[in-house]
Design a protein around this motif. Sequence first.
Motif, short mmCIF file in Angstrom:
data_model
loop_
_atom_site.label_atom_id
_atom_site.label_comp_id
_atom_site.label_asym_id
_atom_site.label_seq_id
_atom_site.Cartn_x
_atom_site.Cartn_y
_atom_site.Cartn_z
N THR A 24 19.01 43.08 -6.22
CA THR A 24 17.66 42.88 -6.76
C THR A 24 17.26 43.93 -7.77
OG1 THR A 24 16.90 41.73 -4.75
CG2 THR A 24 15.22 42.74 -6.15
N PHE A 25 17.45 45.20 -7.42
CA PHE A 25 16.95 46.27 -8.30
C PHE A 25 17.82 46.46 -9.54
CE2 PHE A 25 15.40 47.37 -3.99
CZ PHE A 25 14.07 47.07 -4.23
N PHE A 26 19.11 46.21 -9.41
CA PHE A 26 19.96 46.23 -10.60
C PHE A 26 19.53 45.13 -11.56
CE2 PHE A 26 23.37 48.21 -7.76
CZ PHE A 26 23.27 49.46 -8.35
N LEU A 27 19.23 43.96 -11.02
CA LEU A 27 18.81 42.84 -11.85
C LEU A 27 17.49 43.13 -12.56
CD1 LEU A 27 19.84 39.93 -9.47
CD2 LEU A 27 20.73 40.31 -11.78
N LEU A 28 16.60 43.83 -11.88
CA LEU A 28 15.32 44.19 -12.50
C LEU A 28 15.53 45.17 -13.65
CD1 LEU A 28 12.82 44.56 -9.51
CD2 LEU A 28 12.82 42.82 -11.31
N LYS A 29 16.57 45.97 -13.55
CA LYS A 29 16.89 46.90 -14.65
C LYS A 29 17.30 46.13 -15.89
CE LYS A 29 18.91 50.55 -16.76
NZ LYS A 29 18.17 51.60 -17.45
N ASP A 30 18.18 45.14 -15.72
CA ASP A 30 18.66 44.36 -16.86
C ASP A 30 17.73 43.23 -17.25
OD1 ASP A 30 20.92 45.90 -17.23
OD2 ASP A 30 22.24 44.59 -16.05
#
Length: 220
Positions: free
Chosen positions: A141-147
């Motif tokens: 989830t948080f990696f996806l929010l970064k990108d």
Amino acid sequence: MSLSSLRREARKALKGKWGSAVLLILVYALVTMVVPFGVEVVFSGGWEAWLYQETVPASASIVSMFVSFALIPLSVVLYWVFLDAYRNEPIRIAPLFTVYQNGKLALKLIGTSLLFGLFVFLWSLLLIIPGIIKSLSYSQTFFLLKDHPEYSALQAISESKKRMKGYKGKLFLLYLSFIGWGLLSILTFGIGFLWLVPYIYTSLAAFYDQFIRTQEAPAE
């Protein structure tokens, strides 16, 4: 890519950056431990009152809880900093604090974390195994929010769930591969975690870039 290759890539990405990585984790640990503790002491009536009290006043506990919520963005930023490190960017401490310059983003990260935790908790009410499986499903989830800063909290969680199909077992094994290092870190009275945590986060970043990010739909 094998798990050993992921870890090797993580070590390669951290080469020459270990000092900054350790300092980052040290600053993060101090802020997230000292700030809530300081707030609890202040709202307990001072150091002496806190030292001799049998129970923490409700007001102190409530304020300390809200402070802990406010510090959630720092935890998310760790994912982002080590993802940048894996992508050959320098490790910087400033993002731990500059994330609060964008109040909307900070609130979004808090809300996403709470929603993430709520979903895992509800699944855990069934049994511990479903809770573990769902935590793995939502782990990107948080990696996806970064990108994808345009994603809402629910979109990021849903996208993580979709992209983790077929990869949950691999991620679980990646976590298990660090157990030995964790035990060794405990034997160093916790000091070893200053090095282990960056290693784990960068390995997770490698996992994301190699298996999750690659599922991006090609731009038209």
